[in-house]
Scaffold this motif. Structure first.
Motif, mmCIF file in Angstrom:
data_model
loop_
_atom_site.group_PDB
_atom_site.id
_atom_site.type_symbol
_atom_site.label_atom_id
_atom_site.label_comp_id
_atom_site.label_asym_id
_atom_site.label_seq_id
_atom_site.Cartn_x
_atom_site.Cartn_y
_atom_site.Cartn_z
ATOM 1 N N VAL A 60 76.542 -32.098 -23.182
ATOM 2 C CA VAL A 60 75.075 -32.467 -23.004
ATOM 3 C C VAL A 60 74.779 -33.833 -23.321
ATOM 4 C CG1 VAL A 60 72.647 -31.933 -23.328
ATOM 5 C CG2 VAL A 60 74.331 -30.284 -22.709
ATOM 6 N N ARG A 61 74.319 -34.673 -22.796
ATOM 7 C CA ARG A 61 73.793 -35.867 -23.186
ATOM 8 C C ARG A 61 72.623 -36.221 -22.923
ATOM 9 N NH1 ARG A 61 78.817 -37.669 -19.458
ATOM 10 N NH2 ARG A 61 77.574 -35.716 -18.589
ATOM 11 N N LYS A 62 71.684 -36.536 -23.720
ATOM 12 C CA LYS A 62 70.172 -36.678 -23.653
ATOM 13 C C LYS A 62 69.678 -37.655 -24.707
ATOM 14 C CE LYS A 62 67.554 -33.232 -24.870
ATOM 15 N NZ LYS A 62 66.851 -31.924 -24.982
ATOM 16 N N TRP A 63 68.550 -38.426 -24.457
ATOM 17 C CA TRP A 63 67.793 -39.001 -25.628
ATOM 18 C C TRP A 63 67.115 -37.969 -26.536
ATOM 19 C CZ3 TRP A 63 67.516 -44.559 -25.510
ATOM 20 C CH2 TRP A 63 68.028 -45.234 -24.146
ATOM 21 N N HIS A 64 67.376 -38.421 -27.865
ATOM 22 C CA HIS A 64 66.469 -37.837 -28.970
ATOM 23 C C HIS A 64 65.670 -38.763 -29.665
ATOM 24 C CE1 HIS A 64 68.182 -33.779 -28.947
ATOM 25 N NE2 HIS A 64 69.389 -34.298 -28.562
ATOM 26 N N ILE A 65 65.753 -40.003 -29.314
ATOM 27 C CA ILE A 65 65.058 -41.019 -29.781
ATOM 28 C C ILE A 65 63.857 -41.453 -28.661
ATOM 29 C CG2 ILE A 65 66.580 -42.044 -31.525
ATOM 30 C CD1 ILE A 65 67.243 -44.263 -29.663
ATOM 31 N N HIS A 98 59.092 -36.205 -22.979
ATOM 32 C CA HIS A 98 59.841 -37.076 -23.902
ATOM 33 C C HIS A 98 58.846 -38.322 -24.418
ATOM 34 C CE1 HIS A 98 63.338 -38.310 -26.346
ATOM 35 N NE2 HIS A 98 63.233 -39.469 -25.756
ATOM 36 N N ASP A 99 59.008 -38.937 -25.020
ATOM 37 C CA ASP A 99 58.299 -40.304 -25.271
ATOM 38 C C ASP A 99 58.948 -41.407 -24.477
ATOM 39 O OD1 ASP A 99 56.930 -42.392 -26.026
ATOM 40 O OD2 ASP A 99 57.319 -42.149 -28.290
ATOM 41 N N ILE A 100 58.514 -41.915 -23.487
ATOM 42 C CA ILE A 100 59.056 -42.727 -22.496
ATOM 43 C C ILE A 100 57.782 -43.870 -22.355
ATOM 44 C CG2 ILE A 100 60.398 -43.406 -20.291
ATOM 45 C CD1 ILE A 100 61.024 -40.466 -20.159
ATOM 46 N N GLN A 101 58.106 -45.145 -22.612
ATOM 47 C CA GLN A 101 57.059 -46.215 -22.312
ATOM 48 C C GLN A 101 58.053 -47.527 -22.113
ATOM 49 O OE1 GLN A 101 54.105 -46.343 -25.414
ATOM 50 N NE2 GLN A 101 54.509 -44.179 -26.035
ATOM 51 N N LEU A 102 56.986 -48.427 -21.410
ATOM 52 C CA LEU A 102 57.324 -49.733 -21.182
ATOM 53 C C LEU A 102 56.909 -50.559 -22.325
ATOM 54 C CD1 LEU A 102 56.118 -50.752 -17.521
ATOM 55 C CD2 LEU A 102 58.499 -50.556 -18.311
ATOM 56 N N GLN A 182 69.127 -40.988 -13.863
ATOM 57 C CA GLN A 182 70.377 -40.578 -14.324
ATOM 58 C C GLN A 182 70.546 -40.856 -15.699
ATOM 59 O OE1 GLN A 182 72.744 -42.194 -10.929
ATOM 60 N NE2 GLN A 182 73.525 -40.049 -10.940
ATOM 61 N N VAL A 183 70.003 -42.219 -16.139
ATOM 62 C CA VAL A 183 70.245 -42.527 -17.677
ATOM 63 C C VAL A 183 69.625 -41.708 -18.638
ATOM 64 C CG1 VAL A 183 70.720 -44.811 -16.823
ATOM 65 C CG2 VAL A 183 68.481 -44.478 -17.572
ATOM 66 N N LEU A 184 68.656 -40.696 -18.042
ATOM 67 C CA LEU A 184 68.164 -39.812 -18.992
ATOM 68 C C LEU A 184 69.253 -38.657 -19.598
ATOM 69 C CD1 LEU A 184 64.512 -39.237 -17.991
ATOM 70 C CD2 LEU A 184 65.327 -40.773 -19.656
ATOM 71 N N GLY A 185 70.115 -38.472 -18.491
ATOM 72 C CA GLY A 185 71.372 -37.578 -19.080
ATOM 73 C C GLY A 185 71.660 -36.930 -17.891
ATOM 74 N N LEU A 186 71.363 -37.247 -16.635
ATOM 75 C CA LEU A 186 71.970 -36.508 -15.536
ATOM 76 C C LEU A 186 72.932 -37.286 -14.637
ATOM 77 C CD1 LEU A 186 68.609 -34.652 -14.368
ATOM 78 C CD2 LEU A 186 70.521 -33.555 -15.468
ATOM 79 N N PRO A 187 73.848 -37.724 -15.145
ATOM 80 C CA PRO A 187 74.733 -38.583 -14.705
ATOM 81 C C PRO A 187 75.431 -38.599 -13.396
ATOM 82 C CG PRO A 187 75.838 -37.896 -16.437
ATOM 83 C CD PRO A 187 74.776 -37.061 -16.389
ATOM 84 N N LEU A 215 65.647 -31.529 -15.106
ATOM 85 C CA LEU A 215 65.048 -32.466 -15.888
ATOM 86 C C LEU A 215 64.358 -31.676 -17.042
ATOM 87 C CD1 LEU A 215 63.449 -35.494 -14.059
ATOM 88 C CD2 LEU A 215 65.255 -35.468 -16.029
ATOM 89 N N LYS A 216 63.663 -30.542 -16.597
ATOM 90 C CA LYS A 216 62.822 -29.655 -17.623
ATOM 91 C C LYS A 216 63.952 -28.783 -18.434
ATOM 92 C CE LYS A 216 59.108 -27.467 -16.829
ATOM 93 N NZ LYS A 216 57.975 -28.272 -17.558
ATOM 94 N N LEU A 217 65.143 -28.416 -17.708
ATOM 95 C CA LEU A 217 66.128 -27.756 -18.490
ATOM 96 C C LEU A 217 66.686 -28.757 -19.507
ATOM 97 C CD1 LEU A 217 67.795 -25.701 -15.724
ATOM 98 C CD2 LEU A 217 66.703 -24.799 -17.799
ATOM 99 N N LEU A 218 67.251 -29.973 -19.145
ATOM 100 C CA LEU A 218 67.731 -30.743 -19.923
ATOM 101 C C LEU A 218 66.775 -31.027 -21.050
ATOM 102 C CD1 LEU A 218 70.137 -32.796 -20.696
ATOM 103 C CD2 LEU A 218 68.983 -34.553 -19.408
ATOM 104 N N TYR A 219 65.607 -31.340 -21.049
ATOM 105 C CA TYR A 219 64.887 -31.760 -22.119
ATOM 106 C C TYR A 219 64.152 -30.544 -22.847
ATOM 107 C CZ TYR A 219 66.145 -36.509 -21.831
ATOM 108 O OH TYR A 219 67.061 -37.635 -22.129
ATOM 109 N N SER A 220 64.581 -29.461 -22.451
ATOM 110 C CA SER A 220 64.182 -27.934 -23.310
ATOM 111 C C SER A 220 64.343 -28.190 -24.503
ATOM 112 C CB SER A 220 64.865 -26.732 -22.649
ATOM 113 O OG SER A 220 64.441 -26.615 -21.349
ATOM 114 N N THR A 221 63.623 -28.218 -25.501
ATOM 115 C CA THR A 221 63.860 -28.271 -27.084
ATOM 116 C C THR A 221 65.063 -27.530 -27.469
ATOM 117 O OG1 THR A 221 62.386 -26.372 -27.622
ATOM 118 C CG2 THR A 221 61.374 -28.606 -27.532
ATOM 119 N N GLU A 222 65.277 -26.322 -27.006
ATOM 120 C CA GLU A 222 66.507 -25.588 -27.363
ATOM 121 C C GLU A 222 67.832 -26.133 -27.185
ATOM 122 O OE1 GLU A 222 66.597 -21.235 -26.905
ATOM 123 O OE2 GLU A 222 64.589 -21.566 -26.392
#
Length: 267
Positions: A60-65, A98-102, A182-187, A215-222
């Motif tokens: 799994v690849r995803k952002w944690h920051i 997730h925290d995503i901002q310009l 895709q760059v959120l981790g669904l490549p 997307l919701k699955l990938l960014y599930s907290t678990e």
């Protein structure tokens, strides 16, 4: 400093309309009911745990920051392009939590998005993604890349969209939506997953109900970066049972259309 790995992503030219045989995932459900638990589980494996340019299985690849996005404009229509990005980022943040901002300053960004033109595209790819990425320009409409640390966490990403080329193929909005997603981790892109922006053989330009669930699955907290297929499957099954009960799956197609881009494009 941790190990840095990178992954290249892109949208291909629609060079021909291929006639394909039914794939395994389509055969599992001829009625194309993507809400089936087995279908979603396999779709997650296809899109999140594989890559577009190799056949390997990945973690799994995803952002944690927090994701901070800077837009570099090398062409006109700055306001329109910024609006498209802002709307999609807001939608992604709402879906994933997730925290995503310009941001207005490149030094504060970890996702660098460039709106350019075809004549400058190769130079931009060389500048931001390197010579290996430039080898994949032929046959691509737009391109993205992300970098991983030693824990499979995404910590940097780049998206390059040659606007004139994307418009020529009717893919400007699709480039914004697919590459940033895709760059959120669904490549991966796969013909096995439908309906989805990750299937280049379908006309989807905006997120579908299935994409919303992935997307919701990938960014599930678990689910954490670095998890294997074996580790994520029981988490996915548990989550899908919950979503089947509370209506999340049933109403996913309707819920995803609440994103601002749908109204802007007349959906």
């Amino acid at each position: 400093m941790g190990l840095s790995l990178s992954l290249l992503l892109g949208i291909a030219f629609p060079l021909f309309a291929a006639q394909t045989q039914p794939t395994l995932i389509q055969a599992l459900n001829p009625a194309a009911d993507w809400k089936d638990s087995a279908y979603i589980t396999q779709a997650f494996s296809e899109i999140a745990l594989k890559n577009e340019y190799d056949k390997d299985k990945h973690r799994v690849r995803k952002w944690h920051i927090p994701v901070r996005v800077f837009i570099e404009h090398q062409v006109g229509d700055k306001a329109l392009h910024t609006q498209l990005v802002q709307m999609h980022l807001a939608h992604l943040a709402e879906i994933t939590g997730h925290d995503i901002q310009l941001v207005d300053v490149l030094s504060e960004a970890n996702l660098h998005l460039v709106f350019t033109r075809q004549s400058l595209w190769v130079d931009d790819i060389m500048r931001l993604m390197g010579p290996n990425a430039a080898k994949n320009v032929h046959g691509s409409v737009c391109m993205a890349k992300f970098a991983l640390n030693a824990n499979s966490e995404i910590d940097r990403a780049w998206v390059i969209i040659p606007v004139d080329q994307a418009k020529m193929h009717g893919k400007l909005v699709a480039c914004v939506v697919e590459e940033i997603t895709q760059v959120l981790g669904l490549p991966n892109d796969s013909e096995k997953v439908f309906p989805s922006i990750f299937n280049d053989k379908t006309p989807q330009d905006l997120l579908t109900g299935l994409d919303y669930i992935l997307l919701k699955l990938l960014y599930s907290t678990e689910i954490k970066a670095g998890m294997t297929t074996t580790e994520v499957q029981p988490i996915i099954q548990k989550q899908l049972i919950k979503w089947q009960r509370d209506g999340t799956l049933i109403y996913a197609d309707k819920t995803v259309r609440q994103g601002q881009l749908y109204g802007l494009l007349g959906y």
